[in-house]
Design a protein around this motif. Sequence first.
Motif, PDB file in Angstrom:
ATOM      1  N   SER A 147      -7.816  -5.544  -5.837  1.00 14.06           N
ATOM      2  CA  SER A 147      -6.557  -4.747  -6.289  1.00 14.06           C
ATOM      3  C   SER A 147      -6.443  -3.421  -5.393  1.00 14.06           C
ATOM      4  O   SER A 147      -5.522  -2.831  -5.912  1.00 14.06           O
ATOM      5  N   ILE A 148      -7.088  -3.380  -4.391  1.00 11.88           N
ATOM      6  CA  ILE A 148      -6.693  -2.239  -3.507  1.00 11.88           C
ATOM      7  C   ILE A 148      -5.071  -2.208  -3.181  1.00 11.88           C
ATOM      8  O   ILE A 148      -4.826  -3.229  -2.425  1.00 11.88           O
ATOM      9  N   ARG A 149      -4.365  -1.338  -3.265  1.00  5.17           N
ATOM     10  CA  ARG A 149      -3.247  -1.076  -2.838  1.00  5.17           C
ATOM     11  C   ARG A 149      -2.911  -0.813  -1.477  1.00  5.17           C
ATOM     12  O   ARG A 149      -3.825  -0.075  -0.575  1.00  5.17           O
ATOM     13  N   LEU A 150      -1.961  -1.525  -0.734  1.00  2.00           N
ATOM     14  CA  LEU A 150      -1.554  -1.081   0.663  1.00  2.00           C
ATOM     15  C   LEU A 150      -1.383   0.376   0.950  1.00  2.00           C
ATOM     16  O   LEU A 150      -1.553   0.842   2.038  1.00  2.00           O
ATOM     17  N   ASP A 151      -0.848   0.985  -0.222  1.00  2.00           N
ATOM     18  CA  ASP A 151      -0.503   2.590   0.339  1.00  2.00           C
ATOM     19  C   ASP A 151      -1.713   3.309   0.270  1.00  2.00           C
ATOM     20  O   ASP A 151      -1.970   4.443   0.871  1.00  2.00           O
ATOM     21  N   TYR A 152      -2.829   2.838  -0.491  1.00  2.00           N
ATOM     22  CA  TYR A 152      -3.929   3.379  -0.417  1.00  2.00           C
ATOM     23  C   TYR A 152      -4.586   3.395   1.019  1.00  2.00           C
ATOM     24  O   TYR A 152      -5.098   4.212   1.208  1.00  2.00           O
ATOM     25  N   ILE A 190     -11.872   0.785   5.030  1.00  2.00           N
ATOM     26  CA  ILE A 190     -12.340  -0.253   4.102  1.00  2.00           C
ATOM     27  C   ILE A 190     -11.940  -1.387   4.993  1.00  2.00           C
ATOM     28  O   ILE A 190     -10.278  -1.501   5.176  1.00  2.00           O
ATOM     29  N   GLY A 191     -12.602  -2.222   5.326  1.00  2.00           N
ATOM     30  CA  GLY A 191     -12.413  -3.722   5.929  1.00  2.00           C
ATOM     31  C   GLY A 191     -12.092  -3.531   7.602  1.00  2.00           C
ATOM     32  O   GLY A 191     -11.902  -4.353   8.228  1.00  2.00           O
ATOM     33  N   ALA A 192     -12.541  -2.221   7.917  1.00  2.00           N
ATOM     34  CA  ALA A 192     -12.406  -2.277   9.426  1.00  2.00           C
ATOM     35  C   ALA A 192     -13.439  -2.892  10.074  1.00  2.00           C
ATOM     36  O   ALA A 192     -13.423  -3.220  11.298  1.00  2.00           O
ATOM     37  N   GLY A 193     -14.771  -3.183   9.642  1.00  2.00           N
ATOM     38  CA  GLY A 193     -15.656  -4.153  10.230  1.00  2.00           C
ATOM     39  C   GLY A 193     -16.922  -3.350  10.651  1.00  2.00           C
ATOM     40  O   GLY A 193     -17.814  -3.852  11.394  1.00  2.00           O
ATOM     41  N   GLN A 224      -9.758  -9.825   2.760  1.00  2.00           N
ATOM     42  CA  GLN A 224      -9.598 -10.967   2.329  1.00  2.00           C
ATOM     43  C   GLN A 224     -10.469 -12.044   2.668  1.00  2.00           C
ATOM     44  O   GLN A 224     -10.957 -12.937   1.821  1.00  2.00           O
ATOM     45  N   MET A 225     -11.187 -11.953   3.859  1.00  2.00           N
ATOM     46  CA  MET A 225     -12.030 -13.016   4.485  1.00  2.00           C
ATOM     47  C   MET A 225     -13.395 -12.704   3.599  1.00  2.00           C
ATOM     48  O   MET A 225     -13.917 -13.715   3.270  1.00  2.00           O
ATOM     49  N   ARG A 226     -13.824 -11.455   3.270  1.00  2.00           N
ATOM     50  CA  ARG A 226     -14.950 -11.094   2.781  1.00  2.00           C
ATOM     51  C   ARG A 226     -14.982 -11.500   1.097  1.00  2.00           C
ATOM     52  O   ARG A 226     -16.005 -11.646   0.386  1.00  2.00           O
ATOM     53  N   GLY A 227     -13.728 -11.621   0.446  1.00  2.00           N
ATOM     54  CA  GLY A 227     -13.564 -11.779  -0.716  1.00  2.00           C
ATOM     55  C   GLY A 227     -14.295 -11.427  -1.716  1.00  2.00           C
ATOM     56  O   GLY A 227     -14.740 -11.902  -3.001  1.00  2.00           O
ATOM     57  N   ARG A 228     -14.413 -10.068  -1.844  1.00  2.00           N
ATOM     58  CA  ARG A 228     -15.166  -9.284  -3.029  1.00  2.00           C
ATOM     59  C   ARG A 228     -14.015  -9.055  -4.068  1.00  2.00           C
ATOM     60  O   ARG A 228     -12.886  -8.603  -3.750  1.00  2.00           O
ATOM     61  N   PRO A 229     -14.391  -9.665  -5.212  1.00  2.00           N
ATOM     62  CA  PRO A 229     -13.369  -9.746  -6.482  1.00  2.00           C
ATOM     63  C   PRO A 229     -12.753  -8.245  -6.600  1.00  2.00           C
ATOM     64  O   PRO A 229     -11.372  -7.948  -6.976  1.00  2.00           O
ATOM     65  N   TYR A 230     -13.509  -7.221  -6.616  1.00  2.00           N
ATOM     66  CA  TYR A 230     -13.171  -5.769  -7.035  1.00  2.00           C
ATOM     67  C   TYR A 230     -12.301  -5.220  -6.164  1.00  2.00           C
ATOM     68  O   TYR A 230     -11.442  -4.256  -6.195  1.00  2.00           O
ATOM     69  N   GLU A 231     -12.152  -5.654  -4.740  1.00  2.00           N
ATOM     70  CA  GLU A 231     -11.198  -5.141  -3.697  1.00  2.00           C
ATOM     71  C   GLU A 231      -9.979  -5.726  -3.816  1.00  2.00           C
ATOM     72  O   GLU A 231      -8.935  -5.402  -3.021  1.00  2.00           O
ATOM     73  N   VAL A 251      -3.372  -1.483   8.847  1.00  2.00           N
ATOM     74  CA  VAL A 251      -3.491  -1.809   7.310  1.00  2.00           C
ATOM     75  C   VAL A 251      -3.410  -3.403   7.550  1.00  2.00           C
ATOM     76  O   VAL A 251      -4.058  -3.886   6.740  1.00  2.00           O
ATOM     77  N   PRO A 252      -2.373  -4.348   8.296  1.00  2.00           N
ATOM     78  CA  PRO A 252      -2.818  -5.842   8.380  1.00  2.00           C
ATOM     79  C   PRO A 252      -4.237  -6.353   8.639  1.00  2.00           C
ATOM     80  O   PRO A 252      -4.579  -7.141   7.785  1.00  2.00           O
ATOM     81  N   THR A 253      -4.558  -5.538   9.676  1.00  2.00           N
ATOM     82  CA  THR A 253      -6.233  -6.147   9.882  1.00  2.00           C
ATOM     83  C   THR A 253      -7.056  -5.640   9.013  1.00  2.00           C
ATOM     84  O   THR A 253      -7.850  -6.366   8.575  1.00  2.00           O
ATOM     85  N   LEU A 254      -6.846  -4.704   8.312  1.00  2.00           N
ATOM     86  CA  LEU A 254      -8.058  -4.201   7.189  1.00  2.00           C
ATOM     87  C   LEU A 254      -7.767  -5.265   5.947  1.00  2.00           C
ATOM     88  O   LEU A 254      -8.630  -5.583   5.681  1.00  2.00           O
ATOM     89  N   VAL A 255      -6.439  -5.457   5.691  1.00  2.00           N
ATOM     90  CA  VAL A 255      -6.173  -6.542   4.434  1.00  2.00           C
ATOM     91  C   VAL A 255      -6.697  -7.932   4.771  1.00  2.00           C
ATOM     92  O   VAL A 255      -7.426  -8.567   4.117  1.00  2.00           O
ATOM     93  N   ARG A 256      -6.497  -8.381   5.990  1.00  2.00           N
ATOM     94  CA  ARG A 256      -7.189  -9.638   6.715  1.00  2.00           C
ATOM     95  C   ARG A 256      -8.682  -9.835   6.426  1.00  2.00           C
ATOM     96  O   ARG A 256      -9.224 -10.723   5.885  1.00  2.00           O
ATOM     97  N   HIS A 257      -9.274  -8.812   6.753  1.00  2.00           N
ATOM     98  CA  HIS A 257     -10.772  -8.666   6.804  1.00  2.00           C
ATOM     99  C   HIS A 257     -11.143  -8.524   5.208  1.00  2.00           C
ATOM    100  O   HIS A 257     -12.289  -9.056   4.686  1.00  2.00           O
TER     101      HIS A 257
END
Length: 205
Positions: A147-152, A9-12, A138-145, A130-136
């Motif tokens: 709550s995705i946990r880092l450990d997930y 999720i968020g890899a691009g 956050q960039m696309r800003g889907r509200p339901y995402e 994971v930091p790159t995934l989180v950045r991406h």
Amino acid sequence: MHIAIAGNIGAGKTTLAGLLAKHYGWEVHYEEVDENPYLADFYNDMKRWAFNLQIYFLKSRFSHIIKIRESNKNVIQDRTIYEDSVIFAANLYDMGLMSPRDYENYTGLFNLMSRLIAPPDLLIYLRASVPTLVRHIQMRGRPYESSIRLDYLKRLNERYETWIRDFKESDLLIVDVDKNEFIKDKGNLSAIIDKVDSKINGLFS
């Protein structure tokens, strides 16, 4: 020619699928995210909606593969049917978010479907930390995402690495997204396209 793009999720995946489709003039099949009626509910209550979500994705992905086969066109696909089973469903089961009964039902359906499909000619795996995934994400800003946990994400990354290490179903190209931020850098995109060209030429030769 069927190219599929895999990654967490968020890899691009969606971005690269669109960019490659535009470059080659090919048809693109996007993952059904915004149209998915279970996704927002799943992130709010994973255990309740895990099975429903995975069945929806499995149906959607299988439908895409049938359309690709029937079209006889060059196609780029955003995410594969294999990831649904060996990454996401397996992870949900191991986390106790999918019951043994539901998981057995799901895997039985996947195994039946997998006998009827052919793998892509080329799989592009987007490897991202994971930091790159989180950045991406956050960039696309889907509200339901949100709550995705880092450990997930971390658990999914570990499963991706295990899966891709043993992947033999088709030709494989691995892109390190941390070092090749194609979303912002056209030079990185050109380098990826050169590698895809090399793979495609090898498949046709």
